[in-house]
Design an enzyme around this catalytic site. Structure first.
Site, PDB file in Angstrom:
ATOM      1  N   HIS A 106       6.021   0.488  -1.893  1.00  0.00           N
ATOM      2  CA  HIS A 106       4.846   1.329  -1.949  1.00  0.00           C
ATOM      3  C   HIS A 106       5.162   2.441  -3.025  1.00  0.00           C
ATOM      4  CE1 HIS A 106       4.825   0.102   2.477  1.00  0.00           C
ATOM      5  NE2 HIS A 106       3.335   0.290   2.016  1.00  0.00           N
TER       6      HIS A 106
ATOM      7  N   SER B 255      -0.421   1.423  11.658  1.00  0.00           N
ATOM      8  CA  SER B 255      -0.620   1.927  10.080  1.00  0.00           C
ATOM      9  C   SER B 255      -1.703   2.510  10.100  1.00  0.00           C
ATOM     10  CB  SER B 255      -0.444   0.804   9.208  1.00  0.00           C
ATOM     11  OG  SER B 255      -0.933   1.291   7.773  1.00  0.00           O
ATOM     12  N   SER B 256      -2.008   3.762   9.191  1.00  0.00           N
ATOM     13  CA  SER B 256      -3.064   4.498   9.004  1.00  0.00           C
ATOM     14  C   SER B 256      -4.201   3.667   8.084  1.00  0.00           C
ATOM     15  CB  SER B 256      -2.658   5.609   8.284  1.00  0.00           C
ATOM     16  OG  SER B 256      -2.268   5.489   6.788  1.00  0.00           O
ATOM     17  N   CYS B 257      -3.655   2.348   7.514  1.00  0.00           N
ATOM     18  CA  CYS B 257      -4.846   1.582   6.994  1.00  0.00           C
ATOM     19  C   CYS B 257      -5.759   0.756   7.887  1.00  0.00           C
ATOM     20  CB  CYS B 257      -4.305   0.628   6.046  1.00  0.00           C
ATOM     21  SG  CYS B 257      -3.273  -0.633   6.991  1.00  0.00           S
TER      22      CYS B 257
HETATM   23  O1  GFB Z   1       1.824   3.181  -1.790  1.00  0.00           O
HETATM   24  P1  GFB Z   1       0.813   1.998  -1.816  1.00  0.00           P
HETATM   25  O2  GFB Z   1       1.099   1.024  -2.600  1.00  0.00           O
HETATM   26  O3  GFB Z   1      -0.113   2.225  -0.649  1.00  0.00           O
HETATM   27  O4  GFB Z   1      -0.051   2.968  -3.024  1.00  0.00           O
HETATM   28  P2  GFB Z   1      -1.548   2.456  -0.114  1.00  0.00           P
HETATM   29  C1  GFB Z   1      -0.715   4.414  -2.927  1.00  0.00           C
HETATM   30  C2  GFB Z   1      -1.367   4.655  -4.043  1.00  0.00           C
HETATM   31  O5  GFB Z   1      -0.337   4.973  -5.303  1.00  0.00           O
HETATM   32  C3  GFB Z   1      -2.354   3.442  -4.766  1.00  0.00           C
HETATM   33  C4  GFB Z   1      -0.960   4.093  -6.345  1.00  0.00           C
HETATM   34  O6  GFB Z   1      -3.555   4.382  -5.171  1.00  0.00           O
HETATM   35  C5  GFB Z   1      -1.486   2.980  -6.077  1.00  0.00           C
HETATM   36  O7  GFB Z   1      -2.461   2.633  -6.806  1.00  0.00           O
HETATM   37  N1  GFB Z   1       0.277   3.778  -7.141  1.00  0.00           N
HETATM   38  C6  GFB Z   1       0.552   4.311  -8.571  1.00  0.00           C
HETATM   39  C7  GFB Z   1       1.249   2.871  -6.884  1.00  0.00           C
HETATM   40  N2  GFB Z   1       1.603   3.714  -9.011  1.00  0.00           N
HETATM   41  C8  GFB Z   1       2.079   2.842  -8.021  1.00  0.00           C
HETATM   42  C9  GFB Z   1       3.172   1.761  -8.353  1.00  0.00           C
HETATM   43  O8  GFB Z   1       3.857   1.738  -9.209  1.00  0.00           O
HETATM   44  N3  GFB Z   1       3.467   1.175  -7.057  1.00  0.00           N
HETATM   45  C10 GFB Z   1       2.817   1.273  -5.907  1.00  0.00           C
HETATM   46  N4  GFB Z   1       2.741   0.302  -5.198  1.00  0.00           N
HETATM   47  N5  GFB Z   1       1.498   2.165  -5.947  1.00  0.00           N
HETATM   48  C11 GFB Z   1      -0.702   0.496   1.536  1.00  0.00           C
HETATM   49  C12 GFB Z   1      -1.417  -0.613   2.203  1.00  0.00           C
HETATM   50  O9  GFB Z   1      -1.571   1.222   0.881  1.00  0.00           O
HETATM   51  O10 GFB Z   1      -0.327   1.486   2.297  1.00  0.00           O
HETATM   52  C13 GFB Z   1      -0.604  -1.040   3.236  1.00  0.00           C
HETATM   53  O11 GFB Z   1      -1.625  -1.777   1.521  1.00  0.00           O
HETATM   54  C14 GFB Z   1      -0.085   0.024   4.324  1.00  0.00           C
HETATM   55  O12 GFB Z   1      -1.747  -1.763   4.170  1.00  0.00           O
HETATM   56  C15 GFB Z   1       0.555   1.237   3.406  1.00  0.00           C
HETATM   57  O13 GFB Z   1      -0.933   0.876   5.214  1.00  0.00           O
HETATM   58  C16 GFB Z   1       0.985   2.325   4.276  1.00  0.00           C
HETATM   59  O14 GFB Z   1      -1.530   3.799   0.525  1.00  0.00           O
HETATM   60  O15 GFB Z   1      -2.744   2.374  -1.001  1.00  0.00           O
END
Ligand code: GFB
Length: 309
Positions: free
Chosen positions: A180, A108-110
């Site tokens: 996500h 994963s890119s994280c």
């Molecule tokens: O997709 P997401 O949960 O993954 O969130 P990450 C991406 C961005 O979208 C963050 C915002 O800045 C969230 O705060 N966001 C806005 C939301 N509204 C929402 C919502 O309703 N739901 C969610 N989920 N996000 C994950 C990692 O990070 O990415 C994992 O935690 C993994 O480890 C994955 O690498 C690909 O990009 O922030």
């Protein structure tokens, strides 16, 4: 890899694993080995040992993992670390013991440091502090990369790793607490439209930048790497372009046809400010994505959502 090779796709019911199965079947691979988590618990060392001894797969796509969005990663921190470490350790080790010809591990890119320069080159791994919200998951994925790298160095196993950017597509998770951002926003805007809501809430400030790849493109890249790449360095798999969460929300709201207001809840975490992969290594090998973001989102909204909500 022959069309009749025995290929084990670990995690075939997930979004990534199911896309790899679709791709392999589409290309005529006809000897796929698939087990649900109820049939084979990949966290169980003894069970994985028996499975590999009995089945002796020739090729392995390791797409099984405990995954989730920013909130799930930050809440189930122990589970994300423990379960992913166990799955990777068991599958990689048994692939070595039972002489798997080639294994592809999905990361994963994280895995990259929170403040690494952008775009993220493969060599930036382990050069700085990780993003706090997904540190356990990132550490487990880094361990997976290191397993492949070191089984290659010590035992000459042909184990490779691919690092996908944020993904979306069929069989995504639409649970608002664990999903996500893309499935969450599709669901929120769809429900907002149906219920004639005045506003829909989006987490964080809207400022973070993310890169999104359709999972069918990832599956295509995984097969491409399995057939064309054999090296110690893992390979980024990305789209090469980023979008702010604010612009993503506007785009998805438009596709869904939500007419109300978009409100940002800055009490929710933003996560890492930016994570754009440098895809030059994969481009030089000769691979590029096919599905643009807007087209991909339209496809997902049309076909995927109705089966879920
Ligand atoms: O997709 P997401 O949960 O993954 O969130 P990450 C991406 C961005 O979208 C963050 C915002 O800045 C969230 O705060 N966001 C806005 C939301 N509204 C929402 C919502 O309703 N739901 C969610 N989920 N996000 C994950 C990692 O990070 O990415 C994992 O935690 C993994 O480890 C994955 O690498 C690909 O990009 O922030």
């Amino acid at each position: 890899m022959e069309k009749s090779s025995k290929i084990y796709v670990a995690g075939h019911r997930g979004m990534v694993g199911s896309a790899i199965v679709r791709k392999l079947k589409g290309e005529g691979y006809n000897n796929l080995l698939l087990k649900t988590s109820a049939e084979l618990d990949l966290r169980n060392q003894a069970a994985v040992e028996v499975f590999f001894a009995n089945e002796k797969p020739e090729y392995v796509f390791l797409a099984a993992a405990k995954v989730g969005g920013i909130m799930a990663n930050n809440t189930y921190r122990a589970d994300f670390l423990y379960e992913n470490l166990m799955i990777e350790s068991n599958v990689v080790h048994q692939s070595y013991v039972h002489k798997v010809k080639k294994l592809l591990f999905l990361g994963s890119s994280c895995i990259y440091p929170k403040m690494a320069p952008q775009p993220l080159k493969e060599e930036y791994l382990l050069t700085g502090q990780l993003e706090e919200t997904n540190e356990p998951y990132a550490i487990a994925k880094i361990a997976g990369i290191k397993l492949c790298e070191n089984y290659r160095r010590q035992y000459r196993c042909d184990f490779i790793s691919a690092m996908p950017t944020n993904l979306y597509g069929p069989n995504d998770n639409y649970d608002l607490n664990t999903s996500h951002v893309i499935p969450a926003l599709i669901r929120k805007f769809h429900e907002g439209k149906i219920n004639h809501s005045e506003k829909v809430e989006v987490w964080g400030t809207g400022a973070p930048l993310r890169e999104f790849l359709h999972v069918d493109d990832l599956a295509d890249a995984c097969l491409f790497l399995m057939l064309n790449y054999s090296g110690e360095q893992f390979v980024n798999v990305g789209f090469g372009k980023e979008i702010s969460i604010r612009d993503l929300a506007v785009l998805i709201g438009g596709i869904v046809g939500f007419k109300g207001e978009i409100v940002f809840d800055s009490s929710k975490p933003d996560g890492t400010p930016r994570k754009l992969l440098d895809v030059s290594k994969l481009s030089q090998l000769g691979w590029k994505y096919n599905i643009g973001l807007e087209d991909g989102l339209k496809m997902v909204y049309k076909s995927g959502l109705r089966t879920v909500i």
